[in-house]
Enzyme design. Sequence first.
Site, short mmCIF file in Angstrom:
data_model
loop_
_atom_site.label_atom_id
_atom_site.label_comp_id
_atom_site.label_asym_id
_atom_site.label_seq_id
_atom_site.Cartn_x
_atom_site.Cartn_y
_atom_site.Cartn_z
N LYS A 84 -38.86 -50.36 -17.38
CA LYS A 84 -37.47 -50.05 -17.05
C LYS A 84 -36.99 -50.72 -15.76
CE LYS A 84 -36.35 -45.91 -19.59
NZ LYS A 84 -37.53 -45.71 -20.47
N GLU A 106 -26.93 -42.33 -16.13
CA GLU A 106 -27.18 -41.05 -16.80
C GLU A 106 -28.61 -41.10 -17.29
OE1 GLU A 106 -27.68 -43.11 -20.14
OE2 GLU A 106 -25.75 -43.42 -19.20
N SER A 373 -45.28 -50.62 -23.22
CA SER A 373 -44.07 -50.48 -22.39
C SER A 373 -44.28 -49.62 -21.15
CB SER A 373 -42.92 -49.92 -23.23
OG SER A 373 -43.29 -48.69 -23.83
C1 LIG Z 1 -37.61 -45.54 -21.80
C2 LIG Z 1 -38.87 -45.99 -22.42
C3 LIG Z 1 -38.92 -46.52 -23.72
C4 LIG Z 1 -37.74 -46.58 -24.64
O1 LIG Z 1 -36.68 -47.39 -24.18
P1 LIG Z 1 -36.36 -48.80 -24.83
O2 LIG Z 1 -35.00 -49.11 -24.30
O3 LIG Z 1 -36.38 -48.65 -26.31
O4 LIG Z 1 -37.39 -49.75 -24.36
C5 LIG Z 1 -40.14 -46.97 -24.21
N1 LIG Z 1 -41.25 -46.89 -23.48
C6 LIG Z 1 -41.25 -46.37 -22.22
C7 LIG Z 1 -42.54 -46.30 -21.48
C8 LIG Z 1 -40.06 -45.91 -21.65
O5 LIG Z 1 -40.08 -45.40 -20.42
#
Ligand SMILES: *Cc1c(COP(=O)(O)O)cnc(C)c1O
Length: 391
Positions: A84, A106, A373
């Site tokens: 993020k 938000e 992610s």
């Molecule tokens: C917020 C988040 C997501 C989902 O958000 P995307 O916009 O789809 O990437 C996925 N993995 C993690 C670790 C997150 O914090």
Amino acid sequence: MTDTTFGRYGGQYVPETLMGALGDLDEAYRRIRRDPAFEKRLSFLLHEYAGRETPLTYCANLSRDLSCRVYLKREDLLHGGAHKLNNTLGQGLLAQFMGKKRLIAETGAGQHGVATAIAGAVLNLPVEVYMGETDTRRQQLNVFRMQLMGARVVTVRQGTRTLKDAVNEAMRDWVANVRETHYLLGSCVGPYPFPGIVRDFQAVIGEETKRQIVQREGSLPAAVVACVGGGSNAIGMFSAFTGDPGVALVGAEAGGAGLATGQHGASLCAGSPGVFQGALSYLLQDGDGQVCETHSVAAGLDYPSVGPEHAMLRDAGRVRYEAVTDREALDAFRYLSRMEGIIPALESAHAVACARREAEKLDAGDILVINLSGRGDKDVADVAAMQGGLG
Ligand SMILES: *Cc1c(COP(=O)(O)O)cnc(C)c1O
């Protein structure tokens, strides 16, 4: 006239009062992203502050178990513990170059609020984060994290007191204070030009991955898998590969308790076109067009719609989207932890689960890349509670 859509999706379904702000943002973004001073400052922040580039890790144990060559793109190692920050640093800096004095955002589970608070602190910009009262109670640690980093958390007591209501309040704030305020969107969603801006700031994931895999293996992956909430980590990874027809791209959506139960967040697998948060995309809605309550064990995938570019890629058949249930994700959470000593975020565990299926279609020499992610520390207590205590 500017094309504000991805095929038939996207657009600007917003009140007239916001059209000027979106136009200004579009113009400023086109100008500033070509400014060498912006480029230099952003790459400094990404490198020295956030820890890019992130590793692409070859996983010997997964490779043996799944009978192909498995790599993880380690966004879990980025500062803040997830991808993020690529977006919040990018948009925060853009706001600063636009002369904005204040960031608003938000947040539902709080992860995007925390990433915005980090960017605001390092860039020295005040941050206000709108959060539904229900969510502030469920996510007290994230509220405290934001406050530690100097952000003000605004509790929203309207409606269901969750994300939908926080979005409305943030929009209202933006309309009233647009001259000095940037609304920092957390995924590749919302009205044009947000989806493209967020994709561009996340595209560093795919660009690095492509360079790293070619250097390491001398060839491209057979398949690349990422989880999809709003879709930003996935589009950031996929955008480097959409022009390579030999690379299968797979998005893992939150199948929740199962698609048949209706308790899930799989908008591309089970939704239909509709307008949400200012854009036309796939949406989980009932027969009357009311937005459905979504459910996922992973808070970051609990979003009733998805970025419009994913809607286009789905219809074009370029990306395949699959639903992964809570149970499969929890299995994958344990699996990766045990196999490689890496505890994934529950969101990322959806990608791992999906990759386990994908591996069955691959040959031993084929390369499979999973976008990890985020890290799972934030989820450990919840998973322990779900299995009946810490014992
Ligand atoms: C917020 C988040 C997501 C989902 O958000 P995307 O916009 O789809 O990437 C996925 N993995 C993690 C670790 C997150 O914090």
